[in-house]
Design a protein around this motif. Structure first.
Motif, short mmCIF file in Angstrom:
data_model
loop_
_atom_site.label_atom_id
_atom_site.label_comp_id
_atom_site.label_asym_id
_atom_site.label_seq_id
_atom_site.Cartn_x
_atom_site.Cartn_y
_atom_site.Cartn_z
N PHE A 29 0.82 -1.21 0.00
CA PHE A 29 0.00 0.00 0.00
C PHE A 29 0.86 1.27 0.00
CE2 PHE A 29 -3.51 -2.64 1.95
CZ PHE A 29 -4.41 -2.44 0.91
N ALA A 30 2.10 1.15 0.42
CA ALA A 30 3.06 2.26 0.44
C ALA A 30 2.56 3.48 1.21
CB ALA A 30 3.44 2.67 -0.98
N PRO A 31 2.07 3.30 2.45
CA PRO A 31 1.66 4.46 3.23
C PRO A 31 2.88 5.23 3.74
CG PRO A 31 1.57 2.51 4.60
CD PRO A 31 1.96 2.04 3.21
N HIS A 32 2.66 6.49 4.08
CA HIS A 32 3.74 7.29 4.64
C HIS A 32 3.93 7.01 6.13
CE1 HIS A 32 2.55 9.61 1.02
NE2 HIS A 32 3.85 9.77 0.92
N ARG A 51 8.33 -3.79 18.29
CA ARG A 51 9.69 -3.88 17.71
C ARG A 51 9.64 -4.51 16.32
NH1 ARG A 51 10.96 -5.91 22.99
NH2 ARG A 51 11.94 -4.30 24.29
N CYS A 52 8.82 -5.54 16.17
CA CYS A 52 8.68 -6.17 14.84
C CYS A 52 8.16 -5.17 13.82
CB CYS A 52 7.74 -7.37 14.92
SG CYS A 52 8.41 -8.80 15.78
N LEU A 53 7.20 -4.34 14.21
CA LEU A 53 6.66 -3.33 13.29
C LEU A 53 7.75 -2.33 12.90
CD1 LEU A 53 3.17 -2.56 14.86
CD2 LEU A 53 3.62 -3.85 12.78
N VAL A 54 8.51 -1.88 13.88
CA VAL A 54 9.57 -0.91 13.60
C VAL A 54 10.60 -1.50 12.65
CG1 VAL A 54 11.49 0.36 14.62
CG2 VAL A 54 9.28 0.35 15.76
N ASP A 58 9.80 0.85 7.46
CA ASP A 58 10.73 1.96 7.56
C ASP A 58 9.98 3.28 7.41
OD1 ASP A 58 13.00 3.46 7.77
OD2 ASP A 58 13.57 3.21 5.66
N ARG A 59 9.09 3.53 8.37
CA ARG A 59 8.28 4.75 8.34
C ARG A 59 7.70 4.95 9.74
NH1 ARG A 59 5.49 2.18 3.53
NH2 ARG A 59 7.50 1.12 3.69
#
Length: 275
Positions: A29-32, A51-54, A58-59
């Motif tokens: 989806f390429a969200p900001h 932590r997994c999300l971070v 990379d946003r």
């Protein structure tokens, strides 16, 4: 500006392969930025999942906590841990501990956890007993007679934090996106296409936050307030005032979804379904 919104993912109920497919779809989806409105997981797994999300996206990741996220600890201890965790990662932002985030010159994102605060419905005669009372230390350590006071305290504290952020907004802000976990109005507390009854409302509506939002909207008729919440696992929209709308998101244990890819344009926030 495109924001991906997820709510109540309960990552601890999802298989690893489900998580990987969901992550791939979300990246596509390429969200900001990513906004999540609570019930990320339970106990120590909350920090692990963040932590997994971070490490995967990379946003910026903006989050508030839901009641499940406090299981196994006290409310204060959990918040301290989340504050410390967010300060360890540049892309991770705990909105309860953050000021307004400017998305554009006239649009901001802010938020707070919220809580089902026994301000709506019939608490004294309700037959509902949430797992919160057994699994969150604040309740487990006190007699049932004190639980209502704790609920009301948490709702009031959330409303005060939000009020401080809303009052401090500069005059040029026209669009405000608010992330919270618990629906702030009964009209936004959806279950199978209907709004909540008096039995469930004490635990599924944060009336103190609703009062703060209504006051802000009343006092700023030219400013538009868009609220994102979850908690009920059933979706619905509620127009509270011409300039105040609440979107309640859908969730189902074991599945992972993107609730919406929010588009921010000159006319404010638009929330088309992601799928």
């Amino acid at each position: 500006m495109r924001l991906a919104w997820i709510t109540d993912p309960h990552f601890d109920h999802a298989k690893l392969e489900t998580w990987r497919r969901w992550a791939d779809d979300l990246i596509a989806f390429a969200p900001h930025a990513l906004v999540t409105t609570g019930d990320i997981s339970e106990g120590d797994d909350v920090a692990y999942q963040l932590r997994c999300l971070v490490e995967t996206f990379d946003r910026p990741i903006y989050f508030v906590l839901g009641n499940h996220d406090f299981y196994g600890k006290s409310i204060a201890e959990t918040r301290r841990l989340m504050i410390d965790l967010a300060r360890d990662y540049d892309h991770l932002h705990y909105l309860t501990d953050s000021g307004p985030v400017f998305l554009t010159a006239d649009s901001v994102l802010l938020g707070d956890d919220g809580w089902g605060d026994a301000s709506e419905g019939d608490y004294l005669n309700s037959t509902v007993r949430l797992s919160d009372f057994e699994l969150i230390q604040d309740f487990r350590a006190d007699a049932p007679e004190t639980w209502r006071t704790i609920l009301q305290r948490e709702g009031l504290d959330s409303s005060k934090r939000l009020q401080q952020k809303l009052v401090a907004l500069p005059a040029e802000v026209r669009h405000v996106l608010i992330a919270t976990h618990v629906p702030p109005f009964r009209e936004a507390c959806w279950y199978e296409g209907h709004i909540t009854d008096d039995n469930w409302a004490p635990f599924f509506v944060c009336g103190h936050v609703g009062a703060a939002l209504r006051q802000a909207a009343d006092e700023n008729p030219d400013r538009f307030f868009t609220v994102l919440c979850g908690h009920t696992h059933h979706e619905g929209d509620a127009i509270i005032l011409p300039n105040l709308i609440v979107h309640t998101g859908y969730s189902r244990y074991g599945t992972l979804d993107v609730e919406s890819i929010i588009n921010l344009g000159s006319d404010g926030f638009r929330l088309p379904p992601a799928w």
